[in-house]
Scaffold this motif. Structure first.
Motif, PDB file in Angstrom:
ATOM      1  N   SER A  33       0.845  -1.195   0.000  1.00 13.59           N
ATOM      2  CA  SER A  33       0.000   0.000   0.000  1.00 13.59           C
ATOM      3  C   SER A  33       0.880   1.244   0.000  1.00 13.59           C
ATOM      4  N   LEU A  34       0.288   2.347  -0.387  1.00 14.44           N
ATOM      5  CA  LEU A  34       0.992   3.619  -0.529  1.00 14.44           C
ATOM      6  C   LEU A  34       0.320   4.651   0.357  1.00 14.44           C
ATOM      7  N   SER A  35       1.107   5.516   0.964  1.00 10.44           N
ATOM      8  CA  SER A  35       0.560   6.581   1.798  1.00 10.44           C
ATOM      9  C   SER A  35       0.828   7.927   1.143  1.00 10.44           C
ATOM     10  N   ARG A  36      -0.210   8.759   1.088  1.00 12.27           N
ATOM     11  CA  ARG A  36      -0.072  10.134   0.574  1.00 12.27           C
ATOM     12  C   ARG A  36      -0.571  11.093   1.659  1.00 12.27           C
ATOM     13  N   PRO A  37       0.269  11.363   2.664  1.00 16.14           N
ATOM     14  CA  PRO A  37      -0.181  12.168   3.806  1.00 16.14           C
ATOM     15  C   PRO A  37      -0.513  13.610   3.468  1.00 16.14           C
ATOM     16  N   GLU A  43       4.746   8.002   0.285  1.00 17.28           N
ATOM     17  CA  GLU A  43       5.599   7.319   1.257  1.00 17.28           C
ATOM     18  C   GLU A  43       5.180   5.856   1.420  1.00 17.28           C
ATOM     19  N   GLN A  44       6.127   5.051   1.881  1.00 20.15           N
ATOM     20  CA  GLN A  44       5.851   3.671   2.276  1.00 20.15           C
ATOM     21  C   GLN A  44       6.658   3.334   3.517  1.00 20.15           C
ATOM     22  N   ASN A  45       6.158   2.376   4.269  1.00 17.47           N
ATOM     23  CA  ASN A  45       6.881   1.858   5.422  1.00 17.47           C
ATOM     24  C   ASN A  45       7.842   0.777   4.944  1.00 17.47           C
ATOM     25  N   PRO A  46       9.152   0.951   5.079  1.00 14.35           N
ATOM     26  CA  PRO A  46      10.099  -0.065   4.602  1.00 14.35           C
ATOM     27  C   PRO A  46       9.862  -1.451   5.192  1.00 14.35           C
ATOM     28  N   PHE A  47       9.330  -1.512   6.413  1.00 14.60           N
ATOM     29  CA  PHE A  47       9.047  -2.810   7.013  1.00 14.60           C
ATOM     30  C   PHE A  47       8.025  -3.576   6.177  1.00 14.60           C
ATOM     31  N   PRO A  95       9.073   6.995   7.525  1.00 15.02           N
ATOM     32  CA  PRO A  95       8.653   6.332   6.287  1.00 15.02           C
ATOM     33  C   PRO A  95       9.534   6.744   5.108  1.00 15.02           C
ATOM     34  N   ALA A  96       9.765   5.813   4.187  1.00 19.53           N
ATOM     35  CA  ALA A  96      10.573   6.103   3.004  1.00 19.53           C
ATOM     36  C   ALA A  96       9.839   7.091   2.108  1.00 19.53           C
ATOM     37  N   ILE A  97      10.583   8.075   1.588  1.00 18.93           N
ATOM     38  CA  ILE A  97      10.036   9.051   0.642  1.00 18.93           C
ATOM     39  C   ILE A  97      10.305   8.502  -0.761  1.00 18.93           C
ATOM     40  N   LEU A  98       9.260   8.326  -1.559  1.00 14.83           N
ATOM     41  CA  LEU A  98       9.341   7.543  -2.787  1.00 14.83           C
ATOM     42  C   LEU A  98       9.666   8.365  -4.031  1.00 14.83           C
TER      43      LEU A  98
END
Length: 487
Positions: A33-37, A43-47, A95-98
């Motif tokens: 999944s992808l996060s767009r805050p 962003e994504q969680n590397p975990f 979170p990683a910035i994509l």
């Protein structure tokens, strides 16, 4: 013997197993999944990448236990540019910035001002998608996180760290950070200094075909592998895909119609064209480079329209193909997420022009498909300006399932496009080939061969003039709209 390829994509992780002859044995997928805050943030969680890798390989083990037990080499591919920040305890800081995050446009300008030779060293314009400006953004807006940075890793290289315990990247992926001296294939102290970092913050570098470490013992036990496989350097997603599709000789290329669009060509030497926002990167094989024109919304544009009108994308393309006779009144600019090639404008936005009471879902879908074709043509134009010719072109990506879409592109490029036989020749397959090379010492060009071709899509000579006229209008619209937006 078998070989595993892992592709850390934006929407999911893909695992592919091949045998010693390069034949696919099995594959598995795990969604992400992808996060767009905030607008422009991605962003994504590397975990989550790691959990998806475990899920995909566990799935392969369940379906192909003997082939997994016989793995001798592993290759990695992944979404490029993502900033994964680790502290001194190897914990993820944020979170990683994509790659498709555009928050750092101001930092790009700051980098170029601080180091006037940046483009000459990096061979590329500073773009928000690249890794380095993201770090400047963190320094400015999240100083407490910046101060904790011990290592910066790209997405596939974070997965590598968890697989092997080593901090390593390959040349093709590192070229997209804006910290690499791309011609000389090494970290640049001057580029790093602009972001306040040093080589101590960077992983070591290997070629994509070289070993980077071995699989950890606990993972070997988990997957029933007796002898720890070597893990190859691997490649950024497009360079790995080029290894999968056989685009490794100079002049060979591919057009990718995925979430983003790519026109890729392999080069025997470093050939930048920063004025045209061409990406000039190292290839995943030694002593080879490549160029790309990249635009950020290819099938994503059609998916956007699909949601808007409530019809499946496949149904829209089928309707357009039923009676396609060339461009209509409607024109679409596919800049829904900003743009890289040729405009390098994170603030660019998409547009429909020429709508009327007769416009409907079908005519709008036609305009979207044409707009994407014109974006590919823009990429070809700036590659030509860099002195690059493309001798052969293969189609990859989900959009390549549409013959009409490929025909539009072929007509605009003035060259035939080859379509491979059914099979996945993308990043995971290319990564598996790189794993084979690292494990066996095979000649990369003997392994990274072109697949069997099922058909060739030829340009439509009868529609060339109509597309030429529409492309001229398409090109004129960007400048006119940007001028209006600036007022």
């Amino acid at each position: 013997m078998s070989f595993l390829g892992l592709d850390i994509g934006t929407s999911g992780v893909k695992a592919v197993l091949i045998d010693g002859e390069g034949k696919a044995l099995g594959e598995a997928n795990a969604r992400l999944s992808l996060s767009r805050p905030r607008p422009g943030f991605s962003e994504q969680n590397p975990f989550d990448w790691w959990q998806a890798v475990l899920k995909a390989v566990d799935n392969l083990k369940d379906k192909h236990p003997q082939a997994v037990a016989a793995i001798k080499g592993i290759g990695l591919s992944g979404q490029m540019h993502g900033a994964t920040l680790l502290d001194a305890d190897n914990q993820v800081i944020r979170p990683a910035i994509l790659w498709n995050d555009v928050r750092s446009a101001a930092e790009c300008a700051e980098m170029e001002k601080a180091l006037p030779s940046l483009r000459q060293i990096a061979g590329n314009i500073a773009m928000p998608g690249f890794t380095a400006p993201k770090i400047l953004w963190v320094k400015k807006h999240e100083p407490e996180n910046y101060d904790r940075i011990a290592k910066v890793l790209l997405p596939k290289d974070y997965v590598r760290f968890l697989l092997t315990g080593t901090y390593v990247s390959d040349m093709s992926d590192a070229a997209g950070t804006l910290w690499l001296d791309v011609e000389y294939r090494g970290w640049s102290d001057d580029l790093l200094a602009v972001t306040g970092l040093t080589t101590e913050h960077m992983p070591s570098l290997v070629e994509g075909t070289e070993p980077s470490g071995h699989l950890k013992d606990e993972l070997c036990r988990r997957w029933g592998i007796a002898q720890a496989p070597v893990v190859a350097g691997g490649g950024g997603d497009n360079a790995a895909s080029a290894c999968g599709i056989g685009a490794v000789e100079p002049g060979t290329g591919f057009v990718s119609l995925g979430t983003s669009g790519v026109l890729f060509v392999s080069n025997e030497k470093f050939s930048p064209n920063t004025e045209g926002a061409v990406h000039a990167f190292c290839h995943a094989i030694p002593r080879t480079w490549h160029q790309m024109g990249v635009f950020l919304s290819a099938t994503d544009s059609l998916n956007w329209l699909s949601k808007l009108v409530g019809q499946e994308a496949a149904a829209l393309t089928k309707a357009v193909a039923a009676d396609y006779a060339g461009p209509g009144e409607e024109i679409f600019l596919p800049y829904l997420s900003g743009e890289r090639t040729p405009h390098n404008n994170a603030d660019a936005r998409g547009a429909f022009v020429g709508l009327s009471h007769l416009s409907d879902a079908k005519t709008m879908a036609r305009a979207v498909m044409e707009g994407v074709a014109y974006a590919v043509r823009d990429c070809q134009r700036v590659l030509t300006d860099a002195g690059t010719g493309i001798d052969t072109l293969i189609a990859v990506g989900g959009g390549s399932k549409s013959d009409l879409w490929l025909e539009m592109i072929a007509t605009n490029l003035g060259m035939a496009i080859e379509v491979p036989e059914d099979g996945d020749f993308g990043g995971a397959f290319g990564a598996a080939r790189l794993g084979l090379i690292a494990a066996t010492g095979a000649d990369p060009k003997a392994i990274c061969t072109k697949p069997a071709i099922s058909k060739t899509i030829e340009p439509r000579a009868d529609l060339k003039s109509a597309h030429d006229d529409q492309y001229r209008r398409y090109r004129a619209l960007y400048g006119a709209i940007e001028e209006a937006r600036a007022q």
